[in-house]
Design a protein around this motif. Sequence first.
Motif, short mmCIF file in Angstrom:
data_model
loop_
_atom_site.label_atom_id
_atom_site.label_comp_id
_atom_site.label_asym_id
_atom_site.label_seq_id
_atom_site.Cartn_x
_atom_site.Cartn_y
_atom_site.Cartn_z
N ILE A 51 -62.99 24.83 94.83
CA ILE A 51 -63.61 25.72 93.83
C ILE A 51 -62.55 26.65 93.26
O ILE A 51 -61.53 26.88 93.90
CB ILE A 51 -64.78 26.50 94.50
CG1 ILE A 51 -65.63 27.23 93.48
CG2 ILE A 51 -64.28 27.47 95.54
CD1 ILE A 51 -66.76 26.39 92.93
N THR A 66 -59.42 28.06 91.56
CA THR A 66 -58.10 27.48 91.28
C THR A 66 -57.92 26.16 92.03
O THR A 66 -57.31 25.22 91.50
CB THR A 66 -57.01 28.49 91.69
OG1 THR A 66 -57.26 29.70 90.97
CG2 THR A 66 -55.62 27.98 91.37
N SER A 111 -58.20 24.10 99.44
CA SER A 111 -58.66 25.50 99.54
C SER A 111 -57.48 26.36 99.92
O SER A 111 -56.89 26.18 100.99
CB SER A 111 -59.76 25.62 100.60
OG SER A 111 -59.98 26.96 100.91
N ALA A 112 -57.13 27.31 99.05
CA ALA A 112 -55.98 28.19 99.33
C ALA A 112 -56.21 28.95 100.63
O ALA A 112 -55.30 29.08 101.46
CB ALA A 112 -55.76 29.14 98.16
N SER A 113 -57.43 29.44 100.84
CA SER A 113 -57.73 30.20 102.06
C SER A 113 -57.93 29.26 103.24
O SER A 113 -57.87 29.68 104.39
CB SER A 113 -59.01 31.01 101.85
OG SER A 113 -60.11 30.12 101.68
N SER A 160 -62.96 27.76 102.05
CA SER A 160 -64.04 27.75 101.06
C SER A 160 -65.10 26.75 101.52
O SER A 160 -64.78 25.64 101.97
CB SER A 160 -63.54 27.42 99.66
OG SER A 160 -63.39 26.04 99.49
N LYS A 214 -69.90 37.59 96.53
CA LYS A 214 -70.00 36.79 97.76
C LYS A 214 -70.95 37.46 98.74
O LYS A 214 -71.78 36.81 99.36
CB LYS A 214 -68.63 36.68 98.43
CG LYS A 214 -67.74 35.60 97.85
CD LYS A 214 -66.50 35.48 98.71
CE LYS A 214 -65.46 34.63 98.05
NZ LYS A 214 -64.14 34.78 98.64
O1 LIG Z 1 -59.22 28.08 97.44
P1 LIG Z 1 -59.89 29.16 98.17
O2 LIG Z 1 -58.96 30.20 98.66
O3 LIG Z 1 -60.75 28.65 99.24
O4 LIG Z 1 -60.84 29.93 97.18
C1 LIG Z 1 -61.55 29.34 96.16
C2 LIG Z 1 -61.74 30.37 95.09
O5 LIG Z 1 -62.40 31.48 95.66
C3 LIG Z 1 -61.69 32.67 95.37
O6 LIG Z 1 -60.84 32.97 96.44
C4 LIG Z 1 -62.64 33.78 95.16
O7 LIG Z 1 -63.37 33.95 96.33
C5 LIG Z 1 -60.87 32.32 94.16
O8 LIG Z 1 -59.81 33.18 93.94
C6 LIG Z 1 -60.45 30.92 94.52
O9 LIG Z 1 -59.94 30.20 93.47
#
Ligand SMILES: O=P(O)(O)OC[C@H]1O[C@](O)(CO)[C@@H](O)[C@@H]1O
Length: 398
Positions: free
Chosen positions: A73, A75, A117-119, A122, A393
């Motif tokens: 989701i 980016t 997912s960057a984090s 997600s 969120k």
């Molecule tokens: O790729 P992630 O870090 O899981 O997050 C998905 C999206 O959710 C956000 O972190 C917002 O919660 C956005 O900045 C990011 O693109």
Amino acid sequence: MIDGTAGVSGHRDADEALLDDPDALAERDPGGMLRHTASAGAQVRESAALAAEANLSVLGDEGRPRAVVIAGIGTAGRTGDVLATVAGPRCPVPVIPHRSAGVPGWVGAADVVIAVSASGRSPEALGAAEAAHRRGARLVAVGAPDSQLQSVAERARAPFIPVPRRAPARASLWALTVPVLLAARTLGLVKVNEADLAETAARLDADADRCRPTAESFVNPAKSLALGLAGSIPIVWGSSPLATVAARRFGDTLSANARYPVVSGALGEAGRGRVGLLDGVFGGLAEGERDIFADPDDETPAGTRLRLVLLRDGGLNAEDDADEPLAVEERRAEAVQTLAERRGVRCDVVTAEGGSALERLASLVAVPDFASIYLALAHGLDPMAVPAITEMKELANQ
Ligand SMILES: O=P(O)(O)OC[C@H]1O[C@](O)(CO)[C@@H](O)[C@@H]1O
């Protein structure tokens, strides 16, 4: 300075002088969004090296998949759009970006799922990775090291490409995109080679240099784009599928960094509907003196105006793997510029450069990325902190 809700403060009018004061820029950008954005070229190189260390070759062992789903989701989701455009219309299998949790109902053992997912947490990417594993689809995961996503990938014995987490996801587009492209290359779906990656990284470096905080507005394309957009409603249209990915990306960054409302998309589609915007109260009718029907007592039209940003992609050559003939796209781009000019709507044009699809995309993303941050800073907004996302969120219990 206006103190808004949720601890966000800023000012209504853009402060032009501030953009030429590097110390003030640094002070207003405590999280270093400019610095993170300037690392785009380094992100390409680092991610290419990290992907080379991951065991991607196992992906290719079972041959070409029936379809590839890129799950994520924001980016992370955009990386799927990048893959689809770099793979092009002649790609032998469907490339499907998927932005909700889980995977489409038809996904099975013949398919590949790339969860991004960057984090690394997600719900969309995690849900997709788990569903892919359950259904026996080949899985690749891209995201933060030591994350939940890495655990799911390990459980599924799937390749995982770690992307170090140094910045918000939207400042990590290139770090996330390169592993997705390289996974697709292993599957035989894209032709991105080492030279393409090196040239893309070099272009991102060069654009970061042109857009650096110490380069003044009159020589800095991002600062001048930001100042042109200040106070307007930006309309960002891409002339080709590749330029449309960049247009949508500019919509993302203008909204999240600068908190501007944006209309973005494909010029071909816009030409059959949204182009009507150019005639409305924020477009042609805002030019009160030019329009005999305008109410001279109405102050609204003189205020907010549209500003068109046209992202043009001339393609590599006329034989390019394009959906539509290049000449059609070019004529349409010329037409919308003429239309805007006739209505007095100001228009900025960014033209793609480079010898590969990836480099051309980079050349359309880099300057607008910086412009979104300069526009935030000119309004006194911290481009990094977006409390509305966290609040959203919490309210939605996500
Ligand atoms: O790729 P992630 O870090 O899981 O997050 C998905 C999206 O959710 C956000 O972190 C917002 O919660 C956005 O900045 C990011 O693109």
